[in-house]
Design a protein around this motif. Structure first.
Motif, PDB file in Angstrom:
ATOM      1  N   ASP A  44       0.923  -1.172  -0.180  1.00 46.90           N
ATOM      2  CA  ASP A  44      -0.084  -0.047   0.082  1.00 46.90           C
ATOM      3  C   ASP A  44       0.853   1.320   0.063  1.00 46.90           C
ATOM      4  O   ASP A  44       0.558   2.341  -0.538  1.00 46.90           O
ATOM      5  CB  ASP A  44      -0.900  -0.043   1.310  1.00 46.90           C
ATOM      6  CG  ASP A  44      -1.843  -1.010   1.017  1.00 46.90           C
ATOM      7  OD1 ASP A  44      -2.205  -1.596  -0.007  1.00 46.90           O
ATOM      8  OD2 ASP A  44      -2.519  -1.283   2.270  1.00 46.90           O
ATOM      9  N   ARG A  45       2.044   1.025   0.800  1.00 43.46           N
ATOM     10  CA  ARG A  45       2.945   2.252   0.844  1.00 43.46           C
ATOM     11  C   ARG A  45       3.545   2.755  -0.345  1.00 43.46           C
ATOM     12  O   ARG A  45       3.610   3.755  -0.846  1.00 43.46           O
ATOM     13  CB  ARG A  45       3.968   1.991   1.856  1.00 43.46           C
ATOM     14  CG  ARG A  45       4.689   3.433   2.295  1.00 43.46           C
ATOM     15  CD  ARG A  45       5.511   2.964   3.601  1.00 43.46           C
ATOM     16  NE  ARG A  45       6.282   3.996   4.205  1.00 43.46           N
ATOM     17  CZ  ARG A  45       5.780   4.392   5.423  1.00 43.46           C
ATOM     18  NH1 ARG A  45       4.588   4.011   5.792  1.00 43.46           N
ATOM     19  NH2 ARG A  45       6.433   5.533   5.835  1.00 43.46           N
ATOM     20  N   ILE A  46       3.698   1.512  -1.223  1.00 45.01           N
ATOM     21  CA  ILE A  46       4.547   1.775  -2.369  1.00 45.01           C
ATOM     22  C   ILE A  46       3.386   2.535  -3.426  1.00 45.01           C
ATOM     23  O   ILE A  46       3.668   3.268  -4.323  1.00 45.01           O
ATOM     24  CB  ILE A  46       5.131   0.423  -3.239  1.00 45.01           C
ATOM     25  CG1 ILE A  46       6.268   0.043  -2.362  1.00 45.01           C
ATOM     26  CG2 ILE A  46       5.234   0.533  -4.418  1.00 45.01           C
ATOM     27  CD1 ILE A  46       6.703  -1.450  -2.735  1.00 45.01           C
ATOM     28  N   ASP A  47       2.297   1.948  -3.426  1.00 35.36           N
ATOM     29  CA  ASP A  47       1.060   2.415  -4.305  1.00 35.36           C
ATOM     30  C   ASP A  47       0.789   3.769  -4.027  1.00 35.36           C
ATOM     31  O   ASP A  47       0.869   4.629  -4.903  1.00 35.36           O
ATOM     32  CB  ASP A  47      -0.255   1.452  -3.982  1.00 35.36           C
ATOM     33  CG  ASP A  47      -0.298   0.309  -4.828  1.00 35.36           C
ATOM     34  OD1 ASP A  47       0.846  -0.048  -5.593  1.00 35.36           O
ATOM     35  OD2 ASP A  47      -1.004  -0.629  -4.273  1.00 35.36           O
ATOM     36  N   ARG A  48       0.730   4.311  -2.659  1.00 39.09           N
ATOM     37  CA  ARG A  48       0.742   5.566  -2.290  1.00 39.09           C
ATOM     38  C   ARG A  48       1.482   6.494  -2.894  1.00 39.09           C
ATOM     39  O   ARG A  48       1.554   7.834  -3.307  1.00 39.09           O
ATOM     40  CB  ARG A  48       0.270   5.692  -0.877  1.00 39.09           C
ATOM     41  CG  ARG A  48      -0.956   5.153  -0.391  1.00 39.09           C
ATOM     42  CD  ARG A  48      -1.528   5.782   1.236  1.00 39.09           C
ATOM     43  NE  ARG A  48      -0.227   5.271   1.957  1.00 39.09           N
ATOM     44  CZ  ARG A  48      -0.390   4.140   2.578  1.00 39.09           C
ATOM     45  NH1 ARG A  48      -1.377   3.515   2.551  1.00 39.09           N
ATOM     46  NH2 ARG A  48       0.376   3.807   3.541  1.00 39.09           N
TER      47      ARG A  48
END
Length: 242
Positions: free
Chosen positions: A97-101
């Motif tokens: 999720d952090r990479i996507d954000r």
């Protein structure tokens, strides 16, 4: 700007200020924290705060870019998601999720940790927003001309030097051509910062409003109203199927 101000007031610690184009912004911020005592005029300290916040904002974005780089590098180099998550205080899904954000944040320059739009949605939103922005600019054309003209007059009145009004002069060209674009609104923010942090403006009695303060307020309201277009259009966009 910081170096020239410190030179003007003969800062005795001026030689410790990193001022080359390749200087680390963190070192400049360290300098401002350490050498901002009572021997420095108030107008210089006030302008330093504005520039320091700009540098700090740039560093925030740079830190996000570095974090994304190393998260992706870790995956490319065979580290488990759990190993990466342990370094940033999250679990396996949290890393993804952090990479996507971060990818969405950095691609579209929207400082919102919850930004998770797919590329096609963001591109469509930007495309749909352009006519709305053009309509807004046309509707506020006369007010923009008046505000820009006022900013130029105030800069002349307070005798800003050429190097202190570079963005304002760029904006004045748009006004002379009567050709305001979305980019003009970005320049408007930079131009108002030049005038707001000018020595003569900062030296005004803060207990009473002056014409220049009212003008800066009008410019800020215009910028906020224009920026709100993107926020409203974003809320209208329907979710897309993956």
């Amino acid at each position: 700007m910081i170096a020239s101000r410190r030179a003007k007031v003969d800062d005795r610690n001026r030689d410790r200020l990193p001022d080359s184009p390749r200087s680390d912004p963190r070192e400049v911020l360290d300098y401002l924290q350490r050498f901002s005592g009572r021997d420095i005029p108030r107008w210089v300290l006030q302008a330093d705060v504005c520039d320091a916040l700009t540098l700090n904002n740039w560093l925030w974005w740079e830190d996000r870019r570095r974090e994304l780089h190393f998260l992706k590098a870790g995956r490319d180099r065979g580290l488990f998601l759990s190993q990466l998550g342990a370094q940033v205080g999250t679990g396996k899904q949290g890393v993804l999720d952090r990479i996507d954000r971060l990818e969405a944040l950095l691609r579209y320059d929207r400082p919102d940790e919850k930004l998770t739009r797919a590329a096609r949605l963001a591109e469509r939103a930007a495309r749909d927003r352009r006519p709305t922005e053009e309509t807004w600019l046309a509707a506020h054309h006369d007010e923009l001309l008046a505000v820009v003209g006022g900013l130029v007059r105030e800069a002349d009145r307070f005798e800003l030097l050429d190097e202190e009004r570079e963005w304002l002069d760029e904006l004045a060209v748009d006004a002379e051509c009567e050709d305001f674009t979305p980019a003009s609104m970005v320049i408007l923010g930079l131009a108002t910062a030049e005038l707001r942090t000018a020595k003569a403006v900062l030296a005004l009695d803060s207990s009473r409003p002056y014409a220049v303060h009212g003008l800066l307020g009008r410019a800020e309201r215009l910028r906020s109203a224009f920026a709100d277009i993107g926020a409203k259009e974003g809320r209208k966009q329907p979710a897309l199927a993956p």
